[in-house]
Design an enzyme around this catalytic site. Structure first.
Site, PDB file in Angstrom:
ATOM      1  N   ASP A   1       0.790  -1.235   0.000  1.00  0.00           N
ATOM      2  CA  ASP A   1       0.000   0.000   0.000  1.00  0.00           C
ATOM      3  C   ASP A   1       0.827   1.294   0.000  1.00  0.00           C
ATOM      4  O   ASP A   1       1.756   1.428   0.789  1.00  0.00           O
ATOM      5  CB  ASP A   1      -0.871   0.081   1.264  1.00  0.00           C
ATOM      6  CG  ASP A   1      -1.557  -1.209   1.609  1.00  0.00           C
ATOM      7  OD1 ASP A   1      -1.482  -2.161   0.823  1.00  0.00           O
ATOM      8  OD2 ASP A   1      -2.159  -1.267   2.691  1.00  0.00           O
TER       9      ASP A   1
HETATM   10  C1  FRU Z   1      -3.960  -3.684   2.652  1.00  0.00           C
HETATM   11  C2  FRU Z   1      -3.371  -4.134   3.981  1.00  0.00           C
HETATM   12  C3  FRU Z   1      -3.760  -3.192   5.095  1.00  0.00           C
HETATM   13  C4  FRU Z   1      -2.656  -3.402   6.085  1.00  0.00           C
HETATM   14  C5  FRU Z   1      -1.467  -3.600   5.185  1.00  0.00           C
HETATM   15  C6  FRU Z   1      -0.428  -4.515   5.725  1.00  0.00           C
HETATM   16  O1  FRU Z   1      -3.241  -4.176   1.561  1.00  0.00           O
HETATM   17  O2  FRU Z   1      -3.778  -5.458   4.275  1.00  0.00           O
HETATM   18  O3  FRU Z   1      -5.039  -3.414   5.638  1.00  0.00           O
HETATM   19  O4  FRU Z   1      -2.491  -2.331   6.951  1.00  0.00           O
HETATM   20  O5  FRU Z   1      -1.962  -4.095   3.966  1.00  0.00           O
HETATM   21  O6  FRU Z   1       0.683  -4.549   4.896  1.00  0.00           O
END
Ligand code: FRU
Length: 464
Positions: A46
């Site tokens: 992300d």
């Molecule tokens: C989304 C997610 C979020 C989390 C992060 C962990 O892709 O699952 O909810 O904070 O990635 O890497």
């Protein structure tokens, strides 16, 4: 120096050394995109906490500094003066051993108040909300707050996830949205309030809906309309509606990108001082076998309101600065059975702009291939016969006015394609060229004569 701060610095030094050791290998892969923001090496997911601070854009991202799979979640960091050329900075946050974030520094946001930047993130496991602060010119150094975790208990017991804080200022107060799901009810966003950024009070669900859990909520205003974006472990969707007295009335849910979860997920936005909203998403997937990288971020997209009530998406205007050598191809009528080849594109990193008048019962198809004479290609385009946009096997309805042109902006960056159609549909897809520098493009009119009004290609070089 506190014990925990010392541990953090050690963890960061180890992580940075690991990434640096793999950077050259990652860069030499011919499938590695050249002008999409990503890590120097290894895994990215992300986009986190995009922020404008003292004249520069900062982007953070979920990053595994030790491998090309998800794990060891840290916040990587890059900075830019113009939104399109980025420079990597050292990793901003890493898990602290034996602490509230020892299993990972998960997604979140970054806000600036009184010239201090604060990252809000989720520490795991269990999921708790945490703060880190910085006020150095380039935001290179971050101190995790002594008051962490600032939210340590879930507000109710029947919740699924409890992560990915997103903040905004509301009058003299702050609001925080947290992604979650209520068992037996569905995905939800939990709303919190604070007047000092450290003491948080749970208010109520901002809204609840489909699915079982929502990740990475983003909530922002475009004029008088509020937009909620969520990543529901499936394709990313948004809804628009009115927001008053801490209550949001959700409307219809619509897709953000037609590429699907495996090509586009967990977008994050930045609302600038003039109200412009920029969005970046995560594009999954690696390159050649064994190449030490996986994933890139999309190009920045400007999010707007279209008169139809849907959102509009256009490539950030700053991206025009990347345009290098320009080639113009003939425009005019294009007849069925006589596709036009765009000869002389000798790069695999470029932007294509194609505009056409496609009359009733007509269609335009743009073919992308390593070798246009082979069977392996991707077709994308617009078909008036069923008012649909298509890209390979993906299709979606798009009603375009009878006399309106169809305009494609297609960004090809080695193994990544981003396509905008009339600034109303975006399709992000990984593609798989078989060798460096090979790219064939042709345009066809399978349903009857169409008029090509514009056909241009610009080379785009590396941003690094
Ligand atoms: C989304 C997610 C979020 C989390 C992060 C962990 O892709 O699952 O909810 O904070 O990635 O890497």
């Amino acid at each position: 120096m506190a014990h925990s701060e010392h541990d953090h610095l050690e963890a960061l030094a180890r992580a940075n050394a690991s990434v640096a050791a793999a950077a050259e290998d990652a860069a030499s892969d011919y499938l590695r995109p050249q002008y999409h923001l990503t890590t120097p090496a290894y895994w990215i997911n992300d986009p986190n906490g995009p922020v404008y601070y003292r004249g520069r854009y900062h982007m953070f991202f979920q990053h595994n500094p030790y491998g090309s799979e998800w794990g060891n979640m840290s916040w990587g960091h890059a900075v830019s003066e113009d939104l399109v050329h980025w420079e990597h900075l050292p990793i901003a946050l890493a898990p602290n051993p034996d602490s509230y974030d020892s299993d990972g520094v998960f997604s979140g946001c970054c806000v600036v108040e009184d010239d201090i930047a604060r990252i809000f993130y989720t520490g795991v496991w269990p999921e708790v909300q945490c703060v880190a602060e910085s006020d150095d010119e380039l935001l290179r150094t971050w101190q995790k707050s002594d008051r962490n975790p600032v939210i340590r208990e879930r507000p109710r017991e029947d919740l699924e996830g409890f992560r990915d804080p997103y903040l905004w200022r509301q009058g003299n107060e702050w609001r925080m949205a947290i992604g979650s799901g209520i068992k037996e009810e569905g995905g939800t966003v939990l709303l919190y309030g604070s007047n000092n950024l450290y003491d948080w009070e749970y208010l109520h669900p901002l809204t609840t809906g489909f699915g079982w859990n929502w990740e990475c909520p983003n909530f922002f205003a475009l004029d008088d309309t509020h937009v909620l974006l969520v990543s529901p472990h499936d394709e990313v969707v948004y809804t628009t509606g009115a927001y008053r007295d801490d209550r949001f009335e959700q409307g219809t849910w619509r897709k953000v990108d037609l590429g699907g979860k495996d090509n586009f997920y967990a977008p994050n936005t930045l609302t600038e001082a003039d109200g412009r909203v920029l969005m970046w998403g995560w594009i999954t997937g690696g390159g050649s076998e064994g190449a030490p990288w996986n994933g890139v971020l999309t190009l920045p997209r400007e999010v707007g309101l279209h008169p139809t009530g849907e959102l509009s998406w256009s490539p950030a205007r700053e991206l025009n600065a990347l345009r290098g050598k320009e080639r113009r191809f003939v425009s005019g009528p294009l007849r069925p059975g006589q596709p036009m080849r765009l000869d002389g594109i000798d790069t695999d990193s470029c932007e294509l702009l194609i505009g056409a008048t496609v009359g009733a019962e007509r269609a335009i198809t743009i073919r992308i291939a390593d070798d246009l004479d082979s069977e392996i290609h991707i077709d994308l385009g617009y078909d008036r016969r069923d008012a649909s946009v298509f890209f390979d096997t993906t299709r979606d309805t798009l009603e375009i006015g009878k006399d309106e042109e169809v305009t494609f902006r297609i960004f090809l960056d080695r193994s990544v394609a981003e396509c905008y159609v009339n600034d109303r549909r975006c399709i992000t897809r990984r593609i798989r060229p078989t060798s460096r520098g090979s790219l064939g493009v042709s345009i066809a009119a399978p349903g009857g004569e169409i008029g090509l009004s514009d056909c241009r290609c610009w080379d785009i070089g590396s941003i690094w």
